[in-house]
Design an enzyme around this catalytic site. Sequence first.
Site, PDB file in Angstrom:
ATOM      1  N   HIS A   1      -3.838  -4.340   1.852  1.00  0.00           N
ATOM      2  CA  HIS A   1      -4.773  -3.334   1.325  1.00  0.00           C
ATOM      3  C   HIS A   1      -3.969  -2.480   0.338  1.00  0.00           C
ATOM      4  O   HIS A   1      -2.781  -2.216   0.572  1.00  0.00           O
ATOM      5  CB  HIS A   1      -5.263  -2.362   2.388  1.00  0.00           C
ATOM      6  CG  HIS A   1      -6.024  -2.955   3.529  1.00  0.00           C
ATOM      7  ND1 HIS A   1      -5.423  -3.418   4.657  1.00  0.00           N
ATOM      8  CD2 HIS A   1      -7.353  -3.101   3.725  1.00  0.00           C
ATOM      9  CE1 HIS A   1      -6.349  -3.843   5.506  1.00  0.00           C
ATOM     10  NE2 HIS A   1      -7.527  -3.665   4.965  1.00  0.00           N
TER      11      HIS A   1
ATOM     12  N   ASP B   1      -1.911   0.148   2.023  1.00  0.00           N
ATOM     13  CA  ASP B   1      -0.808  -0.275   2.902  1.00  0.00           C
ATOM     14  C   ASP B   1       0.504  -0.256   2.141  1.00  0.00           C
ATOM     15  O   ASP B   1       1.558   0.025   2.710  1.00  0.00           O
ATOM     16  CB  ASP B   1      -0.915  -1.752   3.344  1.00  0.00           C
ATOM     17  CG  ASP B   1      -2.186  -2.128   4.024  1.00  0.00           C
ATOM     18  OD1 ASP B   1      -2.841  -1.248   4.580  1.00  0.00           O
ATOM     19  OD2 ASP B   1      -2.504  -3.339   4.005  1.00  0.00           O
TER      20      ASP B   1
HETATM   21  C1  XLS Z   1     -10.538  -5.031  10.573  1.00  0.00           C
HETATM   22  C2  XLS Z   1     -10.474  -6.088   9.558  1.00  0.00           C
HETATM   23  C3  XLS Z   1      -9.563  -5.785   8.379  1.00  0.00           C
HETATM   24  C4  XLS Z   1      -9.829  -6.740   7.250  1.00  0.00           C
HETATM   25  C5  XLS Z   1      -9.269  -6.285   5.937  1.00  0.00           C
HETATM   26  O1  XLS Z   1     -10.994  -5.216  11.699  1.00  0.00           O
HETATM   27  O2  XLS Z   1     -10.142  -7.289  10.169  1.00  0.00           O
HETATM   28  O3  XLS Z   1      -8.233  -5.817   8.782  1.00  0.00           O
HETATM   29  O4  XLS Z   1      -9.338  -7.999   7.528  1.00  0.00           O
HETATM   30  O5  XLS Z   1      -9.756  -5.051   5.558  1.00  0.00           O
END
Ligand code: XLS
Length: 437
Positions: A102, A105
């Site tokens: 993300h 991140d």
């Molecule tokens: C959360 C989601 C997230 C997505 C990406 O539960 O899995 O991590 O994969 O935003």
Amino acid sequence: MSQDAFPSIESIPFVERTSKAALGFRHYRPDELVEGKPMREHLRFAACYWHTMRNGLADPFGAPTARTPWDDGSDSIDNCKRRAEVFFEFLRKCRIDFYCFHDRDIAPERATLAESNRDLDVIVAHFEALQRASGKRLLWGTACLFAHPRYVSGAATSPRIEVFTHAAAQVKKAIEVTHRLGGEGYVFWGGREGYTTLLNTNMKREREHLGRFLHLAVDFAKSIGFKGQFYIEPKPREPSVHQYDSDTAACLDFLREFGLLEHLKLNIETNHATLAGHSVEHELAACRAAGALGSIDANAGTDHCGWDTDEFPTDPRLTTKIMLELLAAGGFTTGGLNFDAKRRRESFEPVDLFHAHIAGMDAFARGLKAAAAVRADGRIASFVKERYASWDSELGRSIERGTTTMAQLEQLALTQHAWPVESGRQEMLEHILYEQI
Ligand code: XLS
Ligand code: NI
Ligand code: NI
């Protein structure tokens, strides 16, 4: 660049199946051919930045436990760069070819959007260099549209137009950096695109705004020549009470309603499927039927616990079922197996990052081999084919084509006095399946 975040760990070796080595691949052999294709191309493993580098393993009742001696806990550019270097050391040593992230991140959110974008660019340049030096690739990028308090009531579905506007700007930037890093895809997960109570929610309008938002993204990607695949990732709830992208069926319906089906495929996560009351193989089969199977967030949940626990997928029965669906769909094109999984809070040592990923990778390699064995054996497939054989008749084809009327069927039914239904043989089929794992 630092090379020593995991000084006692070398590149993970390939060991015998019977080996007692603590760290070693017992099944994963990147170059081994399965159904004529190397394992690494079937599996396309990715590590995710958010759990691997940014999850301190806190839970709602307790503080973080993860030991990350390379991380000073600050938002400084230096710290962000060092983390990225450690991540690439991890990818190399763990033999993982891809990664996902993300925007927030990898670089922090600053006081203004302009400052956040400026710092993101600095970090992305560092990632670009690390990719070039290592050959690692970006499976997909995404934007965090759920952590900042502005997104408390949604991003694309916020009742406030200012929030929608900010989310659009953030996604524009995230698509740009994904493009710059050669990303093969871009994910939309609608964490807060839903509601907590219908009493304050205009559902019709919110869904329309989400549809519009996705169109804006598709149009923008086209305008900059980003050819990566867009995915939507279903999940029913957490953090919201209801997400509009609750499961595969809901996503497909949404994409069809808003004319987006040709632009997005699905990214299926095991624990999200089970939260929605489905098995992951159900969700994958539903995608396959619609030609919309894109990528997989590989994790697992605890059956008797109704949370998204994001555990590592270490059970070969689970991975075999996933690989059977994936092989049936013809495998990945742009997608891959992204470990959207976190270690347990009790597994707090750096080496546990390796144990966790190795266990997941070996489970998938084993699942791939088992799925290929089930397909080579052929008994399950021929049982299914035989079960529908009456539809391969002239009448069956005519009904399927839509050239038979109900009145004609009534004429036939009046002369029919037997319905030769046969046993579904579930237990026999389970025996055949589990024998191959
Ligand atoms: C959360 C989601 C997230 C997505 C990406 O539960 O899995 O991590 O994969 O935003
Ligand atoms: Ni996910
Ligand atoms: Ni999840």
